[in-house]
Design an enzyme around this catalytic site. Sequence first.
Site, PDB file in Angstrom:
ATOM      1  N   GLU A 140      -5.761 -10.740  -1.610  1.00 36.75           N
ATOM      2  CA  GLU A 140      -6.592 -10.575  -0.407  1.00 36.75           C
ATOM      3  C   GLU A 140      -8.073 -10.555  -0.761  1.00 36.75           C
ATOM      4  O   GLU A 140      -8.845  -9.727  -0.261  1.00 36.75           O
ATOM      5  CB  GLU A 140      -6.228  -9.265   0.321  1.00 36.75           C
ATOM      6  CG  GLU A 140      -4.760  -9.156   0.664  1.00 36.75           C
ATOM      7  CD  GLU A 140      -4.399  -7.897   1.432  1.00 36.75           C
ATOM      8  OE1 GLU A 140      -5.309  -7.187   1.927  1.00 36.75           O
ATOM      9  OE2 GLU A 140      -3.195  -7.606   1.542  1.00 36.75           O
ATOM     10  N   GLU A 164       0.806  -1.229   0.000  1.00 33.29           N
ATOM     11  CA  GLU A 164       0.000   0.000   0.000  1.00 33.29           C
ATOM     12  C   GLU A 164       0.842   1.283   0.000  1.00 33.29           C
ATOM     13  O   GLU A 164       0.600   2.193   0.784  1.00 33.29           O
ATOM     14  CB  GLU A 164      -0.984  -0.040   1.187  1.00 33.29           C
ATOM     15  CG  GLU A 164      -1.883  -1.268   1.110  1.00 33.29           C
ATOM     16  CD  GLU A 164      -2.767  -1.499   2.336  1.00 33.29           C
ATOM     17  OE1 GLU A 164      -2.757  -0.661   3.246  1.00 33.29           O
ATOM     18  OE2 GLU A 164      -3.473  -2.520   2.359  1.00 33.29           O
TER      19      GLU A 164
HETATM   20  O1  9MR Z   1      -7.231  -8.554   8.155  1.00 38.77           O
HETATM   21  C1  9MR Z   1      -6.309  -7.743   8.853  1.00 38.77           C
HETATM   22  C2  9MR Z   1      -6.905  -7.302  10.170  1.00 38.77           C
HETATM   23  O2  9MR Z   1      -7.043  -8.418  11.045  1.00 38.77           O
HETATM   24  C3  9MR Z   1      -6.036  -6.240  10.819  1.00 38.77           C
HETATM   25  O3  9MR Z   1      -6.680  -5.733  11.972  1.00 38.77           O
HETATM   26  C4  9MR Z   1      -5.764  -5.122   9.817  1.00 38.77           C
HETATM   27  C5  9MR Z   1      -4.868  -4.084  10.426  1.00 38.77           C
HETATM   28  O4  9MR Z   1      -4.467  -3.128   9.508  1.00 38.77           O
HETATM   29  O5  9MR Z   1      -5.164  -5.657   8.661  1.00 38.77           O
HETATM   30  C6  9MR Z   1      -5.993  -6.538   7.983  1.00 38.77           C
HETATM   31  O6  9MR Z   1      -5.415  -6.969   6.771  1.00 38.77           O
HETATM   32  C7  9MR Z   1      -5.115  -5.951   5.824  1.00 38.77           C
HETATM   33  C8  9MR Z   1      -3.917  -6.407   5.028  1.00 38.77           C
HETATM   34  O7  9MR Z   1      -2.852  -6.716   5.894  1.00 38.77           O
HETATM   35  C9  9MR Z   1      -3.502  -5.369   3.998  1.00 38.77           C
HETATM   36  N1  9MR Z   1      -4.587  -4.976   3.158  1.00 38.77           N
HETATM   37  C10 9MR Z   1      -5.829  -4.637   3.828  1.00 38.77           C
HETATM   38  C11 9MR Z   1      -6.242  -5.733   4.796  1.00 38.77           C
HETATM   39  C12 9MR Z   1      -7.579  -5.407   5.425  1.00 38.77           C
HETATM   40  O8  9MR Z   1      -7.512  -4.279   6.204  1.00 38.77           O
END
Ligand code: 9MR
Length: 456
Positions: free
Chosen positions: A303, A184
């Site tokens: 994802e 990101e």
């Molecule tokens: O699914 C993840 C969630 O459990 C966490 O709280 C969050 C914190 O930023 O991150 C989520 O996963 C993210 C991923 O690492 C990067 N792209 C977006 C995803 C959803 O937020």
Amino acid sequence: NYTYEELNDYFENTLGINSIPNPIKYSLFADSDNYRIIQTASSNGSKPNKEAADQLKKDVGVAVSIYNTNIDDDNQMYSKTIYQNFNMVVAENEMKFDATEPSRNNFNYYNGDRLIKFAQRHNMKVRGHALCWHSQCPQWVSKDGYSNDKGWTKTELLAILKNHIFNVVKHFKGNICEWDVVNEVLDDSQSESGVNSGGYKMRNSVWYNVIGLEFLDSAFVWAHQADPDMDLYINDYSCDYANQTKAKAMYNLVKNLVKRKVPITGVGLQCHLGAGPGWVDSLNMVKNMKQYEELGLKCIITELDLGTSDTSERGLNIQADNYRTITNIFLNAKNSPHAIIWGVTDDKSWRSNERPLLFDANFNPKPAYFGVCNALKIKASKLGDANNDGSVNVNDITTIATYILNGTAYPFNFNNADANQDGIINVNDITSTASFILDNHLSKVGLGGGMFAVNE
Ligand code: 9MR
């Protein structure tokens, strides 16, 4: 013996087998130029995706939450659901910077190693997520991933990043096939005129603010040095369709990296999308993957989850159709070896109120699950491969045409040649095969996995 309700101009009907108490349900989807039937429920419990994915040499993966689950126990429903249905895993949180280096130069691999052991027991691949990101950046680096509240100099922050990447990549070396090196890094707002002239705007993370673009190049170079066999990805959201402004920015950035010989393997499309009738823009997703293929790069789905506000049976069936479409796209893209679903059950998803995943809270497979299976099974069945040489191409059209004209064509596989599975070989099979090759109306090939004949 099928019940068939009125066909709306766009949408599906449920076909139930009346004589069976728990009917296998199929939905017929119809829009202006395309019919398709997909299985949306089964009385036989779940049928693993895994076999078809293995056969196709593609990976369908899932994000695993490790810190709060007992994945060490193979009898848990959570563990079973993962290893019975998927052939790749990624840690949803446990291999991120804050988890692996909670204080400076103090590394914690406990949960990451649990995932590696789980994957080894079940012969699954592991992807790493993520080495450098503004979010889940530990407090000791920056309080929010943006501000330089610790007052690091460029040299200091580069040293921190280098130390992190070398330690983490080397620790997991040999047990992980790829890393999201940076996650990101693009700004949410990109200007159309900027991207059209080859530009892109970076996110003002602490990494970019303090170091500049060098953080990005360096991260890839260090990851490559730490493990030269590792596949290295850049990963982002809202870059899923070629016509999105941010996707154009991503392309510009990546093209530049390639030009400067930065060791990058590919681009990860997060695909956090919404489910709705016809909402998957196949053309622009195919185009997006294709443009990276032309740069010599892979383009994978990292994802995937499809949130819906319509959680009625109808809404969940539409979601299934969307899942099927995206699965088809990745299965048909030469440079897309895997697609990862971002979580197992709806209730534990980061978007739990939108029911975006393949399994409900009780681990029951949802229609979405069958949408993915359906695409995999059809592709694995090799329908259209009339000459049985392992791929569907123009030679199969010739084989089918020869059969129609002469009655014979060798080598010839009747079942595969009957591309639309209506029990006869005729010109419709040529059309179906051609559509399949052209990547257009994919679902006309092998409608219903061979169980239904559909006449247009
Ligand atoms: O699914 C993840 C969630 O459990 C966490 O709280 C969050 C914190 O930023 O991150 C989520 O996963 C993210 C991923 O690492 C990067 N792209 C977006 C995803 C959803 O937020």
